[in-house]
Design a protein around this motif. Structure first.
Motif, PDB file in Angstrom:
ATOM      1  N   SER A 148       0.810  -1.214   0.000  1.00 18.27           N
ATOM      2  CA  SER A 148       0.000   0.000   0.000  1.00 18.27           C
ATOM      3  C   SER A 148       0.846   1.267   0.000  1.00 18.27           C
ATOM      4  N   ASN A 149       2.142   1.132  -0.274  1.00 17.84           N
ATOM      5  CA  ASN A 149       3.051   2.277  -0.305  1.00 17.84           C
ATOM      6  C   ASN A 149       3.710   2.430  -1.666  1.00 17.84           C
ATOM      7  N   ALA A 153       7.228   4.183  -3.247  1.00 10.95           N
ATOM      8  CA  ALA A 153       8.532   4.757  -2.887  1.00 10.95           C
ATOM      9  C   ALA A 153       9.111   5.435  -4.119  1.00 10.95           C
ATOM     10  N   LYS A 187       8.985   6.999   1.111  1.00  9.51           N
ATOM     11  CA  LYS A 187       7.755   6.208   1.047  1.00  9.51           C
ATOM     12  C   LYS A 187       6.555   7.052   1.415  1.00  9.51           C
ATOM     13  N   ARG A 188       5.485   6.844   0.649  1.00 11.31           N
ATOM     14  CA  ARG A 188       4.211   7.519   0.897  1.00 11.31           C
ATOM     15  C   ARG A 188       3.099   6.503   0.684  1.00 11.31           C
ATOM     16  N   PRO A 189       1.962   6.664   1.369  1.00 10.40           N
ATOM     17  CA  PRO A 189       0.821   5.772   1.123  1.00 10.40           C
ATOM     18  C   PRO A 189       0.234   6.006  -0.269  1.00 10.40           C
ATOM     19  N   ASP A 240      -2.720   8.381  -0.677  1.00  9.29           N
ATOM     20  CA  ASP A 240      -2.523   9.838  -0.685  1.00  9.29           C
ATOM     21  C   ASP A 240      -2.332  10.415  -2.085  1.00  9.29           C
TER      22      ASP A 240
END
Length: 68
Positions: free
Chosen positions: A11-12, A14, A19-21, A24
């Protein structure tokens, strides 16, 4: 110049080690320099990627605005 390698892990997402969800992501755009990804907080990351990476992100984020 730092590498902006793109990878998706569960669910991330990179980009260059940051790293971000995936949840978002609000917009993706294919550019001459790579893939511009806009996040909910207004930040934009430019990832090295090809057209298949663009479509992979679009498929994972059907809510996000997408432009080629």
């Amino acid at each position: 110049m730092a590498s902006n390698t793109l990878s998706i892990d569960g669910s991330n997402i990179a980009i260059g080690g940051r790293k971000r969800p995936i949840a978002d992501i609000v917009a993706i755009a294919s550019t001459a320099s790579g893939i511009a990804i806009t996040f909910r907080d207004g930040t934009i990351d430019l990832a090295d990627g090809c057209v298949t990476d663009f479509f992979t992100i679009r498929d994972r984020c059907p809510w996000a605005m997408a432009a080629i």
